[in-house]
Design a protein around this motif. Structure first.
Motif, PDB file in Angstrom:
ATOM      1  N   GLY A 131       0.800  -1.214   0.000  1.00 17.26           N
ATOM      2  CA  GLY A 131       0.000   0.000   0.000  1.00 17.26           C
ATOM      3  C   GLY A 131       0.832   1.263   0.000  1.00 17.26           C
ATOM      4  O   GLY A 131       0.368   2.327   0.426  1.00 17.26           O
ATOM      5  N   MET A 132       2.078   1.159  -0.500  1.00 14.28           N
ATOM      6  CA  MET A 132       3.001   2.289  -0.465  1.00 14.28           C
ATOM      7  C   MET A 132       3.247   2.912  -1.844  1.00 14.28           C
ATOM      8  O   MET A 132       4.079   3.809  -1.972  1.00 14.28           O
ATOM      9  CB  MET A 132       4.344   1.847   0.141  1.00 14.28           C
ATOM     10  N   LEU A 133       2.536   2.433  -2.856  1.00 15.12           N
ATOM     11  CA  LEU A 133       2.719   2.986  -4.203  1.00 15.12           C
ATOM     12  C   LEU A 133       1.730   4.129  -4.404  1.00 15.12           C
ATOM     13  O   LEU A 133       0.576   3.924  -4.792  1.00 15.12           O
ATOM     14  CB  LEU A 133       2.509   1.897  -5.249  1.00 15.12           C
ATOM     15  N   LYS A 134       2.182   5.328  -4.123  1.00 17.29           N
ATOM     16  CA  LYS A 134       1.379   6.536  -4.269  1.00 17.29           C
ATOM     17  C   LYS A 134       1.895   7.329  -5.465  1.00 17.29           C
ATOM     18  O   LYS A 134       3.105   7.445  -5.669  1.00 17.29           O
ATOM     19  CB  LYS A 134       1.467   7.398  -3.012  1.00 17.29           C
ATOM     20  N   LYS A 135       0.976   7.900  -6.236  1.00 16.44           N
ATOM     21  CA  LYS A 135       1.381   8.655  -7.412  1.00 16.44           C
ATOM     22  C   LYS A 135       2.008   9.987  -7.022  1.00 16.44           C
ATOM     23  O   LYS A 135       1.740  10.528  -5.948  1.00 16.44           O
ATOM     24  CB  LYS A 135       0.177   8.883  -8.323  1.00 16.44           C
ATOM     25  N   ALA A 136       2.851  10.495  -7.909  1.00 17.45           N
ATOM     26  CA  ALA A 136       3.492  11.790  -7.686  1.00 17.45           C
ATOM     27  C   ALA A 136       2.415  12.846  -7.416  1.00 17.45           C
ATOM     28  O   ALA A 136       1.417  12.922  -8.132  1.00 17.45           O
ATOM     29  CB  ALA A 136       4.329  12.180  -8.899  1.00 17.45           C
ATOM     30  N   GLY A 137       2.638  13.633  -6.389  1.00 17.16           N
ATOM     31  CA  GLY A 137       1.662  14.652  -6.009  1.00 17.16           C
ATOM     32  C   GLY A 137       0.756  14.216  -4.882  1.00 17.16           C
ATOM     33  O   GLY A 137       0.148  15.064  -4.208  1.00 17.16           O
ATOM     34  N   ALA A 155      -0.078  12.451  -1.163  1.00 17.54           N
ATOM     35  CA  ALA A 155       0.587  12.328   0.133  1.00 17.54           C
ATOM     36  C   ALA A 155       1.189  10.936   0.265  1.00 17.54           C
ATOM     37  O   ALA A 155       0.565   9.940  -0.102  1.00 17.54           O
ATOM     38  CB  ALA A 155      -0.422  12.576   1.259  1.00 17.54           C
ATOM     39  N   GLY A 156       2.397  10.855   0.761  1.00 19.16           N
ATOM     40  CA  GLY A 156       3.067   9.577   0.947  1.00 19.16           C
ATOM     41  C   GLY A 156       3.793   9.055  -0.280  1.00 19.16           C
ATOM     42  O   GLY A 156       4.342   7.943  -0.250  1.00 19.16           O
ATOM     43  N   HIS A 157       3.822   9.849  -1.365  1.00 16.20           N
ATOM     44  CA  HIS A 157       4.544   9.409  -2.573  1.00 16.20           C
ATOM     45  C   HIS A 157       6.027   9.235  -2.283  1.00 16.20           C
ATOM     46  O   HIS A 157       6.662  10.107  -1.683  1.00 16.20           O
ATOM     47  CB  HIS A 157       4.362  10.423  -3.697  1.00 16.20           C
ATOM     48  N   ILE A 158       6.559   8.093  -2.671  1.00 14.77           N
ATOM     49  CA  ILE A 158       7.995   7.823  -2.562  1.00 14.77           C
ATOM     50  C   ILE A 158       8.647   8.220  -3.886  1.00 14.77           C
ATOM     51  O   ILE A 158       8.307   7.680  -4.942  1.00 14.77           O
ATOM     52  CB  ILE A 158       8.257   6.341  -2.255  1.00 14.77           C
ATOM     53  N   ALA A 159       9.558   9.183  -3.836  1.00 13.61           N
ATOM     54  CA  ALA A 159      10.247   9.636  -5.049  1.00 13.61           C
ATOM     55  C   ALA A 159      11.181   8.533  -5.537  1.00 13.61           C
ATOM     56  O   ALA A 159      11.956   7.977  -4.756  1.00 13.61           O
ATOM     57  CB  ALA A 159      11.021  10.913  -4.776  1.00 13.61           C
ATOM     58  N   ILE A 160      11.083   8.215  -6.820  1.00 15.29           N
ATOM     59  CA  ILE A 160      11.870   7.117  -7.389  1.00 15.29           C
ATOM     60  C   ILE A 160      12.605   7.590  -8.636  1.00 15.29           C
ATOM     61  O   ILE A 160      12.000   8.166  -9.551  1.00 15.29           O
ATOM     62  CB  ILE A 160      10.983   5.910  -7.753  1.00 15.29           C
ATOM     63  N   VAL A 161      13.900   7.333  -8.674  1.00 17.10           N
ATOM     64  CA  VAL A 161      14.725   7.605  -9.850  1.00 17.10           C
ATOM     65  C   VAL A 161      15.340   6.291 -10.298  1.00 17.10           C
ATOM     66  O   VAL A 161      15.776   5.480  -9.481  1.00 17.10           O
ATOM     67  CB  VAL A 161      15.838   8.624  -9.550  1.00 17.10           C
ATOM     68  N   SER A 162      15.395   6.088 -11.604  1.00 10.52           N
ATOM     69  CA  SER A 162      15.888   4.831 -12.161  1.00 10.52           C
ATOM     70  C   SER A 162      17.006   5.090 -13.159  1.00 10.52           C
ATOM     71  O   SER A 162      17.364   6.237 -13.435  1.00 10.52           O
ATOM     72  CB  SER A 162      14.715   4.088 -12.821  1.00 10.52           C
ATOM     73  N   ASN A 163      17.548   4.014 -13.694  1.00 10.16           N
ATOM     74  CA  ASN A 163      18.507   4.062 -14.800  1.00 10.16           C
ATOM     75  C   ASN A 163      18.062   3.079 -15.865  1.00 10.16           C
ATOM     76  O   ASN A 163      17.679   1.963 -15.526  1.00 10.16           O
ATOM     77  CB  ASN A 163      19.910   3.635 -14.357  1.00 10.16           C
ATOM     78  N   ASP A 164      18.116   3.461 -17.100  1.00 10.08           N
ATOM     79  CA  ASP A 164      17.985   2.627 -18.302  1.00 10.08           C
ATOM     80  C   ASP A 164      17.304   3.380 -19.433  1.00 10.08           C
ATOM     81  O   ASP A 164      17.817   3.432 -20.533  1.00 10.08           O
ATOM     82  CB  ASP A 164      17.260   1.291 -18.070  1.00 10.08           C
ATOM     83  N   GLY A 165      16.113   3.936 -19.190  1.00 10.01           N
ATOM     84  CA  GLY A 165      15.415   4.640 -20.266  1.00 10.01           C
ATOM     85  C   GLY A 165      14.579   3.738 -21.135  1.00 10.01           C
ATOM     86  O   GLY A 165      14.355   4.034 -22.312  1.00 10.01           O
TER      87      GLY A 165
END
Length: 355
Positions: free
Chosen positions: A252-258, A260-270
């Motif tokens: 229950g931790m996948l919150k969309k950007a914007g 409350a409780g959104h986890i900021a995620i940065v990735s690599n690959d494209g």
């Protein structure tokens, strides 16, 4: 390389010094620099080329695999069907030997292990077969060129993005295989950048070896102990994106950007899947690792190496720079832009061109 080819290289080097202007005009991909920074590989310029992949379980490497025959054709390279080493460094050495025994005149290899690959490079050198490394730089051994992006910049870009989004708290980096220079570069760069520039962030680390199951299991355990995570840096979206999103969703931790409780995620690959996740607000950014350019310039450099051409440090004509690594190996560092919601629909990004 055999003694005869070494003598040929020395003769070629004298010719370059005697006619520097002509040489620089010929080597369109290299900057005019000191001849001491150049390397060369022998070969007649024709013949079969073997292409060895590290794995095919990642969408990134699937895309690279699809690009290889297209780029081989456009660059005039007679490439054999690709060989998949299936994430096994020992198998990769066997694959190299098998290709050499088939009489290939050049090899394009994406190393799994920066140290272990030396055994395969030694075999190729003994047979006078030039090698171009893609994505991962060997720690030692002879290669004509490494075609790679700046992996230190990957970690730094992820750090800077998360640091600007999160004032304080815990962030986790899901690391790659630390036997690979890529995993080490990204991990150390991210860690160092956070410590230097964002001291209010606490970095937690998951060594996941480019394995999706390992990433999912360890992330689940980490979130149980640290439910207050504010950010995640995934070093390879191709293998970590799906398990990370699934793990967050299950808790229950996948919150969309914007939200409350959104986890900021940065990735690599494209990869396209990351772009879709950015559009949905599930992740915030990724660094686009150029699968298309890896294939294109892997083919370009192996053809040039088979023709005995030399390369030098300096800017190229394709918005990159050839640098000399501490090992003495030359690396063409291709551009890898940060992709966010602001530019995710850019048609020039390779992830938007994959069908």
């Amino acid at each position: 390389m055999a003694g005869r080819n070494v003598r040929n290289t020395r003769i070629a080097s004298r010719a370059v010094r005697a006619a520097a202007a002509a040489a620089c005009a010929t080597l369109v991909l290299a900057a005019c620099g000191s001849t001491k920074d150049s390397v060369s590989s022998g070969g007649g310029g024709t013949g079969k080329v073997g292409v060895i992949l590290p794995l095919l379980t990642s969408p990134f490497w699937q895309s690279y695999n699809d690009y290889v025959p297209k780029m081989a054709k456009s660059e005039g390279v007679d490439a054999l069907k690709t060989v998949n080493s299936n994430s096994d460094p020992s198998q990769q050495i066997t694959d190299i030997n098998n290709q050499l025994n088939q009489g290939v005149k050049g090899l394009v290899v994406a190393p799994l292990d920066s140290a272990a690959i030396a055994a395969g490079l030694d075999q190729a050198e003994r047979k006078g077969v030039p090698v171009v490394a893609v994505d991962v730089a060997p720690e030692k051994g002879k290669v004509a060129m490494v075609v790679r992006a700046n992996n230190v910049a990957y970690g730094e870009k992820a750090c800077e993005y998360l640091g600007k989004q999160i004032p304080s708290g815990k962030v986790v980096q899901i690391m790659g295989d630390l036997a690979s220079v890529n995993g080490r570069d990204r991990s150390e760069a991210f860690r160092t950048c956070v410590q230097k520039n964002y001291p209010k962030l606490k970095v937690l680390e998951i060594p996941a070896k480019w394995e999706s199951d390992t990433a999912a299991s360890k992330l689940d355990t980490l979130l149980n102990a640290n439910p207050d995570i504010k950010g995640i840096y995934m070093q390879a979206g191709g293998v970590y994106l799906a398990p990370t999103l699934q793990t967050l969703k299950s808790k229950g931790m996948l919150k969309k950007a914007g939200q409350a409780g959104h986890i900021a995620i940065v990735s690599n690959d494209g990869i396209p899947q990351e772009f879709d996740a950015i559009r949905k607000g599930e992740i915030d950014a990724t660094v686009s690792q150029p699968a298309d350019a890896y294939a294109k310039y892997g083919m370009y450099y192996i053809k040039a190496a088979m023709q005995g051409k030399t390369f030098k440090t300096g800017p190229t004509d394709h918005d990159s720079e050839i640098v000399k690594l501490p090992s003495g190996i030359l690396e063409d560092q291709l551009p890898a832009p940060l992709v966010t919601k602001d530019n995710v629909d850019d048609p020039e990004l390779w992830g938007n061109t994959v069908k």
